[in-house]
Design a protein around this motif. Structure first.
Motif, PDB file in Angstrom:
ATOM      1  N   GLU A 123       0.857  -1.427  -0.104  1.00  0.00           N
ATOM      2  CA  GLU A 123       0.124  -0.074  -0.032  1.00  0.00           C
ATOM      3  C   GLU A 123       0.882   1.301  -0.066  1.00  0.00           C
ATOM      4  OE1 GLU A 123      -3.262   1.742  -0.671  1.00  0.00           O
ATOM      5  OE2 GLU A 123      -3.231  -0.142  -0.352  1.00  0.00           O
ATOM      6  N   LEU A 124       1.840   1.229   0.757  1.00  0.00           N
ATOM      7  CA  LEU A 124       2.817   2.250   0.960  1.00  0.00           C
ATOM      8  C   LEU A 124       3.533   2.537  -0.654  1.00  0.00           C
ATOM      9  CD1 LEU A 124       4.761   4.436   1.866  1.00  0.00           C
ATOM     10  CD2 LEU A 124       6.290   2.580   2.501  1.00  0.00           C
TER      11      LEU A 124
ATOM     12  N   ASP B 281       3.915   5.738  -5.665  1.00  0.00           N
ATOM     13  CA  ASP B 281       3.439   5.935  -6.958  1.00  0.00           C
ATOM     14  C   ASP B 281       2.225   7.101  -7.473  1.00  0.00           C
ATOM     15  OD1 ASP B 281       5.153   3.646  -7.675  1.00  0.00           O
ATOM     16  OD2 ASP B 281       3.635   2.302  -7.901  1.00  0.00           O
ATOM     17  N   GLU B 282       1.498   7.021  -6.567  1.00  0.00           N
ATOM     18  CA  GLU B 282       0.580   8.113  -6.907  1.00  0.00           C
ATOM     19  C   GLU B 282       0.959   9.780  -6.739  1.00  0.00           C
ATOM     20  OE1 GLU B 282      -2.741   7.432  -4.229  1.00  0.00           O
ATOM     21  OE2 GLU B 282      -2.914   5.390  -4.700  1.00  0.00           O
TER      22      GLU B 282
ATOM     23  N   VAL C  23      13.455   6.166   0.514  1.00  0.00           N
ATOM     24  CA  VAL C  23      12.778   6.963  -0.717  1.00  0.00           C
ATOM     25  C   VAL C  23      14.005   8.143  -0.580  1.00  0.00           C
ATOM     26  CG1 VAL C  23      11.191   8.371  -1.617  1.00  0.00           C
ATOM     27  CG2 VAL C  23      10.311   6.481  -0.337  1.00  0.00           C
ATOM     28  N   PRO C  24      14.818   8.076  -1.827  1.00  0.00           N
ATOM     29  CA  PRO C  24      15.588   9.177  -1.978  1.00  0.00           C
ATOM     30  C   PRO C  24      15.081  10.600  -2.336  1.00  0.00           C
ATOM     31  CG  PRO C  24      15.655   7.877  -4.045  1.00  0.00           C
ATOM     32  CD  PRO C  24      14.679   7.158  -3.203  1.00  0.00           C
ATOM     33  N   ILE C  25      15.445  11.296  -1.667  1.00  0.00           N
ATOM     34  CA  ILE C  25      15.002  12.831  -1.857  1.00  0.00           C
ATOM     35  C   ILE C  25      15.929  13.988  -2.070  1.00  0.00           C
ATOM     36  CG2 ILE C  25      12.603  12.442  -0.579  1.00  0.00           C
ATOM     37  CD1 ILE C  25      13.956  13.586   2.070  1.00  0.00           C
ATOM     38  N   ALA C  26      15.774  15.076  -2.691  1.00  0.00           N
ATOM     39  CA  ALA C  26      16.527  16.043  -2.822  1.00  0.00           C
ATOM     40  C   ALA C  26      16.634  16.687  -1.408  1.00  0.00           C
ATOM     41  CB  ALA C  26      16.004  16.999  -3.856  1.00  0.00           C
TER      42      ALA C  26
END
Length: 349
Positions: free
Chosen positions: A156-157, A162-163, A182-185
């Motif tokens: 579900e995550l 994806d959404e 989750v790689p983030i800036a």
């Protein structure tokens, strides 16, 4: 502990690393020695280096093996070699420390020689120690739930990510749980990233109310998967991918592909089995590095979700861990049952 043998040298990417007492037993139940640990980290070297590269890293050390005393080493020891970089990081208390930042596999072997079994990297790089470049979601099974329940929540995550145009990489915790990175800036500070993690947890809670909880107090969680949002607070870390966990059978935190989640169990991955998997598949999270730095995903969508939670649902901040200073806007840091007893006592006065 028996005969521990004379020191030897191992080649780690062209750098010689001294290993003292190579025959010292670290895992009595399986008979694994310090040398076995070092050879394991050589076998998965590119993978664990990818997970630790340039990150301030806390060492979880077991100098006498998993049955002995252990401690977390945050400050780089004075004996650290001059080729091992460090970075200054700030704790919630305001104090600072210089932590090691591995840039080569030799650093992992050097730490293993000190009895380091598990590596706990910060979600930052040494060039920007106050701006996380990973959103780390910890799916923690509570009593009455197990790994299979965490897997269902992870799917579900994945749909939620994806959404909103984001992508996550799952791994076993080395215990019963799952981590999704989750790689983030690196644009937000720790407070903002934690706020995004809370928003993610609350949305999962709405979608799977009987399966997910963000309740900080254990008495309120029930038999659900706890989204541990406080793992994104400053100075909170998770075991790195490929880290050995200090349990009798020497499990490891195993990077996974989404399509294999339903077919694996945490016990599938340990010091003995992971090298063969790595030799066959390589680092299945290697492509995570394609999103390093400013190529990382933006957190805007989840910060906007946090804003809507506050504006439309009256959902503000959640409690920090007990060792943190009181934060602005934080609710009372007291368990609900204790608060009720206190309120009842006041009413009777």
């Amino acid at each position: 502990m028996g005969r521990t043998g004379e020191a030897i040298e191992l080649d780690a990417g062209g750098r010689a690393v001294r290993l003292s007492s190579p025959d010292k037993v670290y895992f009595p139940e399986r008979g694994y020695t310090k040398l076995d640990v070092a050879r394991y980290y050589l076998a998965v070297g590119p993978g664990i280096l990818r997970a630790l590269h340039d990150r301030p890293t806390t060492l979880e050390r077991f100098p006498d093996g998993v049955d002995g005393e252990s401690f977390y080493q945050k400050r780089a020891p004075r004996s650290a070699p001059d080729w091992l970089p460090t970075a200054t990081i700030a704790f919630p208390s305001g104090r600072t420390a210089d932590e090691i930042c591995p840039t080569e596999v030799a650093a992992v072997l050097w730490a293993a020689n000190l009895g380091a079994l598990t590596f706990h990297p910060w979600p930052v790089r040494r060039s920007r120690p106050d701006h996380p470049d990973e959103l780390r979601i910890d799916l923690d099974p509570q009593p009455g739930t197990d790994f299979a329940d965490a897997v269902r929540v992870a799917h579900e995550l994945r749909a939620l990510l994806d959404e909103h145009g984001l992508r996550g990489w799952p791994k076993t915790s080395g215990g019963r749980g799952l981590h999704v990175f989750v790689p983030i800036a690196p644009r937000q500070d720790f407070t903002a990233v934690r706020r995004a993690a809370i928003a993610v947890g609350r949305e999962l809670e709405r979608r799977l109310p009987h399966a997910v909880t963000t309740a900080w107090w254990k008495e309120e969680r029930g038999a659900r998967i706890f989204v541990d949002y406080n793992q994104t607070a400053r100075d909170r870390t998770m075991a790195s991918a490929y880290s050995i966990r200090p349990k009798p059978h020497a499990p490891v935190s195993a990077p996974l592909r989404w399509e294999e989640l339903d077919d694996v169990r945490p016990e599938d991955f340990d010091l003995a089995t992971m090298p063969a998997r790595f030799a066959e598949l390589g680092d299945v999270h290697a492509d995570l590095e394609e999103y390093a730095g400013e190529r990382g995903f933006a957190l805007d969508a989840f910060l906007e979700l946090a804003d809507r939670d506050a504006r439309d649902r009256g959902l503000g901040d959640l409690p920090y861990p007990p060792d943190y200073p009181k934060m602005p806007g934080e609710p009372k840091r007291v368990a609900p049952s204790r608060a009720k007893r206190t309120d009842s006592a006041k009413d009777q006065e």
